[in-house]
Design an enzyme around this catalytic site. Structure first.
Site, PDB file in Angstrom:
ATOM      1  N   ASP A  17      42.689  40.741  48.395  1.00 32.79           N
ATOM      2  CA  ASP A  17      41.557  41.768  48.611  1.00 32.79           C
ATOM      3  C   ASP A  17      40.849  41.603  49.910  1.00 32.79           C
ATOM      4  O   ASP A  17      39.621  41.591  49.984  1.00 32.79           O
ATOM      5  CB  ASP A  17      40.653  41.427  47.569  1.00 32.79           C
ATOM      6  CG  ASP A  17      41.036  41.338  46.118  1.00 32.79           C
ATOM      7  OD1 ASP A  17      42.264  41.986  46.003  1.00 32.79           O
ATOM      8  OD2 ASP A  17      40.574  40.579  45.248  1.00 32.79           O
ATOM      9  N   GLU A 199      41.937  51.256  41.759  1.00 27.57           N
ATOM     10  CA  GLU A 199      40.789  50.337  41.990  1.00 27.57           C
ATOM     11  C   GLU A 199      40.968  50.302  43.573  1.00 27.57           C
ATOM     12  O   GLU A 199      41.549  50.818  44.273  1.00 27.57           O
ATOM     13  CB  GLU A 199      41.182  49.014  41.374  1.00 27.57           C
ATOM     14  CG  GLU A 199      42.468  48.250  41.530  1.00 27.57           C
ATOM     15  CD  GLU A 199      42.851  47.003  41.051  1.00 27.57           C
ATOM     16  OE1 GLU A 199      42.298  46.885  39.968  1.00 27.57           O
ATOM     17  OE2 GLU A 199      43.756  46.161  41.404  1.00 27.57           O
ATOM     18  N   HIS A 263      44.942  46.752  48.084  1.00 25.69           N
ATOM     19  CA  HIS A 263      43.507  46.540  48.043  1.00 25.69           C
ATOM     20  C   HIS A 263      43.174  46.338  49.672  1.00 25.69           C
ATOM     21  O   HIS A 263      42.903  45.091  49.981  1.00 25.69           O
ATOM     22  CB  HIS A 263      43.132  45.227  47.402  1.00 25.69           C
ATOM     23  CG  HIS A 263      41.764  45.059  46.936  1.00 25.69           C
ATOM     24  ND1 HIS A 263      41.157  45.142  45.752  1.00 25.69           N
ATOM     25  CD2 HIS A 263      40.804  45.103  47.870  1.00 25.69           C
ATOM     26  CE1 HIS A 263      39.878  45.242  45.853  1.00 25.69           C
ATOM     27  NE2 HIS A 263      39.663  45.077  46.910  1.00 25.69           N
ATOM     28  N   ARG A 296      49.022  36.208  47.175  1.00 19.92           N
ATOM     29  CA  ARG A 296      48.818  37.490  47.787  1.00 19.92           C
ATOM     30  C   ARG A 296      48.259  37.011  49.376  1.00 19.92           C
ATOM     31  O   ARG A 296      47.171  36.520  49.359  1.00 19.92           O
ATOM     32  CB  ARG A 296      47.866  38.338  47.246  1.00 19.92           C
ATOM     33  CG  ARG A 296      48.510  38.591  45.698  1.00 19.92           C
ATOM     34  CD  ARG A 296      47.402  39.331  44.888  1.00 19.92           C
ATOM     35  NE  ARG A 296      46.633  38.590  44.506  1.00 19.92           N
ATOM     36  CZ  ARG A 296      45.374  39.156  43.702  1.00 19.92           C
ATOM     37  NH1 ARG A 296      45.492  40.360  43.593  1.00 19.92           N
ATOM     38  NH2 ARG A 296      44.319  38.485  43.288  1.00 19.92           N
TER      39      ARG A 296
END
Length: 317
Positions: A17, A199, A263, A296
């Site tokens: 993110d 999202e 993201h 990630r």
């Protein structure tokens, strides 16, 4: 392009993110979700490339219990309404999925070293009966004209929960000035793989257009980016002002070994060229619980423009 930057490969390891902000003085700031989901971190550098090796400082740590004690997710740093703010989501130890959006405000001009104050949960408009009553996260903020807008993801429904994106105009750094408006819901098959998800919104503007990207589906190989477009002069609280792309604008590339990109945020390099900042995995199979798999990684990709639209492609590099 700055040859010190690495494109479409892990740039900052195990940071999901990712959010990169370039301030008016030219300084670059980086924040992201950390694997433990227990703190908010910040890096600063004079150059974009320098963020990779910049010292990482913990600005705030989660509570031991109650609100903001679990699942500290997706912080974003914004300088709005004359102050530095961090927008993030958090749950509770005793109710881990009671995810709600929260706000920190810096009491000085130096976000890395000055004191941060908790402003609590983001405040919906008094006439809004729905916002932040359920699982809510991934807030971003952008300005259009004199107005600031807040965009976030919130789950609705019974049984299979559906994550939609909503928008509202802001009154100040932690209050909304309008009720929520639905921007997008998972309409297409590529938004419904594993989970029905929209999202992670992010905004880039160019030539009178607003491009709002978002992420869809589960966080493995199915994760991908979609996009909405609106005119800057339109009523951004009118859903008809926004046009949704029929297909994802960036997805898994099996040949390159980039899995589940999404993201994202946007920044520019020192020459003013637009850069996509996103996270992705480097393995197709996730070991253990996907939520707690740390792999990630933050990656970068140069953005090209064609017919007035941003083009996200691994071939851009």
């Amino acid at each position: 392009m700055d040859n010190k930057l690495t494109f479409n490969k892990p740039w900052i390891m195990q940071r999901a993110d990712p959010y990169v902000y370039r301030h008016t003085d030219g300084s670059y700031y980086f924040t992201a979700s950390v694997p433990a989901y227990d703190r908010i971190i910040l890096r600063r550098s004079d150059t974009l490339a320098g963020l990779a090796e910049a010292e990482e400082k913990t600005l705030w740590h989660c509570h031991e219990k109650g609100p903001m004690s679990k699942h500290i997710w997706a912080p974003e740093l914004h300088h709005v309404f004359g102050k530095w703010h961090i927008y993030y989501a958090g749950g509770e130890i005793d109710d881990p999925w009671k995810i709600r959006p929260y706000v920190l405000r810096c009491e000085g001009d130096d976000p890395l070293n000055d004191t941060w104050t908790e402003l609590g949960m983001m405040n919906a408009h008094e006439a809004d009966e729905f916002s932040f009553r359920a699982f809510s996260l991934d807030a971003t903020v952008f300005q259009c004209g004199d107005a600031h807008y807040y965009v976030w993801a919130e789950k609705v429904g019974v049984g299979r929960q559906i994550s939609n994106l909503y928008i509202a105009r802001m009154k100040d750094g932690n209050h909304l000035d309008t009720v929520q408006v639905l921007l997008t819901t998972p309409d297409y098959d590529w938004e419904r793989r594993g989970f029905w998800v929209n999202e992670g919104p992010a905004v880039i503007k160019r030539d009178g257009k607003i491009y709002l990207t978002y992420s869809a589906s589960d966080t493995g190989v199915n994760y991908c980016m979609g996009m909405l477009t609106a005119d800057e002069g339109s009523d951004l609280l009118d859903p008809l002002s926004w046009k949704k792309e029929r297909h994802p604008v960036l997805g898994t590339d099996w040949d390159r070994g980039i899995y589940g990109p999404g993201h994202n945020s946007f920044t520019t390099d020192e020459d003013g060229k637009d850069i996509l900042v996103f996270h992705a995995r480097t393995e197709p199979e996730i070991e253990g619980d996907p939520l707690y798999n740390p792999n990630r990684h933050t990656m970068l990709q140069p953005i090209c423009w064609a017919d007035g639209k941003p083009v996200f492609s691994y071939d851009n590099a």
